[in-house]
Design a protein around this motif. Structure first.
Motif, short mmCIF file in Angstrom:
data_model
loop_
_atom_site.label_atom_id
_atom_site.label_comp_id
_atom_site.label_asym_id
_atom_site.label_seq_id
_atom_site.Cartn_x
_atom_site.Cartn_y
_atom_site.Cartn_z
N ILE A 95 16.27 5.96 -5.94
CA ILE A 95 15.82 4.60 -6.26
C ILE A 95 15.05 4.01 -5.09
O ILE A 95 13.98 3.42 -5.27
CB ILE A 95 17.02 3.72 -6.66
N ALA A 96 15.57 4.17 -3.88
CA ALA A 96 14.89 3.64 -2.69
C ALA A 96 13.54 4.31 -2.50
O ALA A 96 12.55 3.63 -2.18
CB ALA A 96 15.76 3.85 -1.45
N SER A 97 13.47 5.60 -2.73
CA SER A 97 12.20 6.32 -2.61
C SER A 97 11.19 5.81 -3.64
O SER A 97 10.02 5.58 -3.31
CB SER A 97 12.43 7.81 -2.80
N LEU A 98 11.64 5.61 -4.86
CA LEU A 98 10.75 5.11 -5.90
C LEU A 98 10.30 3.68 -5.62
O LEU A 98 9.14 3.33 -5.85
CB LEU A 98 11.43 5.20 -7.27
N GLN A 99 11.20 2.85 -5.10
CA GLN A 99 10.82 1.48 -4.74
C GLN A 99 9.77 1.49 -3.63
O GLN A 99 8.83 0.68 -3.63
CB GLN A 99 12.04 0.67 -4.32
N HIS A 100 9.91 2.41 -2.67
CA HIS A 100 8.93 2.52 -1.60
C HIS A 100 7.57 2.93 -2.15
O HIS A 100 6.53 2.38 -1.76
CB HIS A 100 9.42 3.53 -0.55
N GLN A 101 7.57 3.88 -3.08
CA GLN A 101 6.32 4.30 -3.72
C GLN A 101 5.68 3.14 -4.48
O GLN A 101 4.46 2.95 -4.43
CB GLN A 101 6.57 5.46 -4.69
N VAL A 102 6.48 2.36 -5.19
CA VAL A 102 5.96 1.20 -5.93
C VAL A 102 5.33 0.21 -4.96
O VAL A 102 4.23 -0.30 -5.21
CB VAL A 102 7.08 0.54 -6.76
N SER A 103 5.99 -0.02 -3.84
CA SER A 103 5.46 -0.95 -2.84
C SER A 103 4.12 -0.45 -2.30
O SER A 103 3.17 -1.23 -2.16
CB SER A 103 6.47 -1.11 -1.71
N GLN A 104 4.05 0.83 -1.98
CA GLN A 104 2.79 1.39 -1.48
C GLN A 104 1.69 1.28 -2.53
O GLN A 104 0.55 0.94 -2.21
CB GLN A 104 2.98 2.86 -1.09
N LEU A 105 2.01 1.57 -3.78
CA LEU A 105 1.02 1.51 -4.85
C LEU A 105 0.57 0.07 -5.10
O LEU A 105 -0.61 -0.17 -5.39
CB LEU A 105 1.57 2.13 -6.12
N GLN A 106 1.48 -0.90 -4.97
CA GLN A 106 1.09 -2.30 -5.14
C GLN A 106 0.13 -2.72 -4.02
O GLN A 106 -0.85 -3.43 -4.28
CB GLN A 106 2.33 -3.20 -5.15
N THR A 107 0.40 -2.27 -2.80
CA THR A 107 -0.50 -2.58 -1.68
C THR A 107 -1.87 -1.96 -1.92
O THR A 107 -2.90 -2.61 -1.73
CB THR A 107 0.11 -2.05 -0.36
N GLU A 108 -1.88 -0.70 -2.35
CA GLU A 108 -3.14 -0.02 -2.62
C GLU A 108 -3.90 -0.71 -3.75
O GLU A 108 -5.12 -0.88 -3.68
CB GLU A 108 -2.86 1.44 -2.99
N LEU A 109 -3.18 -1.14 -4.78
CA LEU A 109 -3.81 -1.84 -5.89
C LEU A 109 -4.43 -3.15 -5.43
O LEU A 109 -5.55 -3.49 -5.82
CB LEU A 109 -2.79 -2.09 -7.00
N ALA A 110 -3.72 -3.89 -4.59
CA ALA A 110 -4.25 -5.16 -4.08
C ALA A 110 -5.53 -4.93 -3.28
O ALA A 110 -6.50 -5.68 -3.41
CB ALA A 110 -3.20 -5.87 -3.23
N MET A 111 -5.53 -3.87 -2.47
CA MET A 111 -6.72 -3.56 -1.67
C MET A 111 -7.88 -3.17 -2.58
O MET A 111 -9.03 -3.59 -2.35
CB MET A 111 -6.41 -2.44 -0.68
N LEU A 112 -7.61 -2.39 -3.61
CA LEU A 112 -8.67 -1.99 -4.53
C LEU A 112 -9.21 -3.17 -5.33
O LEU A 112 -10.41 -3.25 -5.59
CB LEU A 112 -8.18 -0.89 -5.46
N LEU A 113 -8.33 -4.09 -5.71
CA LEU A 113 -8.79 -5.29 -6.42
C LEU A 113 -9.68 -6.14 -5.52
O LEU A 113 -10.70 -6.66 -5.96
CB LEU A 113 -7.60 -6.10 -6.93
N ALA A 114 -9.29 -6.28 -4.24
CA ALA A 114 -10.11 -7.05 -3.30
C ALA A 114 -11.47 -6.37 -3.11
O ALA A 114 -12.51 -7.05 -3.08
CB ALA A 114 -9.39 -7.17 -1.96
N GLU A 115 -11.47 -5.06 -3.02
CA GLU A 115 -12.74 -4.33 -2.89
C GLU A 115 -13.59 -4.48 -4.14
O GLU A 115 -14.82 -4.64 -4.05
CB GLU A 115 -12.45 -2.84 -2.64
N THR A 116 -12.96 -4.49 -5.30
CA THR A 116 -13.70 -4.68 -6.55
C THR A 116 -14.35 -6.06 -6.59
O THR A 116 -15.51 -6.19 -6.99
CB THR A 116 -12.74 -4.51 -7.75
N ILE A 117 -13.61 -7.07 -6.17
CA ILE A 117 -14.15 -8.44 -6.15
C ILE A 117 -15.35 -8.50 -5.19
O ILE A 117 -16.39 -9.09 -5.51
CB ILE A 117 -13.06 -9.44 -5.76
N THR A 118 -15.22 -7.87 -4.02
CA THR A 118 -16.31 -7.85 -3.05
C THR A 118 -17.54 -7.15 -3.62
O THR A 118 -18.67 -7.64 -3.50
CB THR A 118 -15.87 -7.14 -1.75
#
Length: 168
Positions: A95-118
């Motif tokens: 569960i902890a490993s999966l939560q860490h993966q979710v956190s990393q993917l959320q960060t990556e998604l936020a960065m990609l969304l910001a890049e898309t807006i730019t």
């Protein structure tokens, strides 16, 4: 010779459940393990027995409504297998490993969304610049056409004026 087949689950036709087989006891038709630990899957009961013990599993299954026992057995098997892999944390490590993966993917998604807006902003700016350049080009062509039209009119007037004495 008479056939020995009966509805009893310990008959030659029906193998004992995985629990009774592992515990080396007779499997009765009212055995609590029969529906959840078939003889074809002995590893399921072996893991659960090793971690929780057969007596504890039996007690748990008797306390749970029949409609929820299948889910409970699936959970026990999952936790037992996780505890065999990681005795300290069990499925909490997964569960902890999966939560860490979710956190990393959320960060990556936020960065990609910001890049898309730019990139969208840059595209809009480029399109506006392109449209502005086209408008300037059209204005230049329009101006040139107007000048040519004026020149043509002036040339025509000049030609008429020059030819006017001849006409008279």
């Amino acid at each position: 010779m008479k056939s020995r087949c009966t509805t009893n689950s310990n008959s030659p036709m029906n193998a004992p459940c995985a629990g009774c087989k592992l515990l080396r006891r007779r499997c009765s038709k009212d055995c609590i393990f029969v529906p959840y630990f078939p003889s074809a899957e002995p590893e399921k009961f072996a893991a659960v027995h090793r971690i929780f013990g057969a007596s504890n599993v039996s007690k748990m299954l008797h306390e749970i409504p029949v409609s929820h026992r299948g889910d409970a057995v699936n959970s026990l098997v999952y936790e037992a297998n996780a505890r065999l892999k990681d005795p300290v944390y069990g499925c909490v490590a997964s569960i902890a490993s999966l939560q860490h993966q979710v956190s990393q993917l959320q960060t990556e998604l936020a960065m990609l969304l910001a890049e898309t807006i730019t990139l969208r902003a840059q595209l809009s700016e480029a399109l506006l610049d392109s449209a502005s350049a086209k408008n300037r080009a059209f204005e230049t062509v329009d101006c040139a056409c107007t000048n040519m039209s004026s020149l043509a009119q002036a040339y025509s007037l000049e030609t008429i004026i020059e030819q006017q004495p001849q006409l008279l």
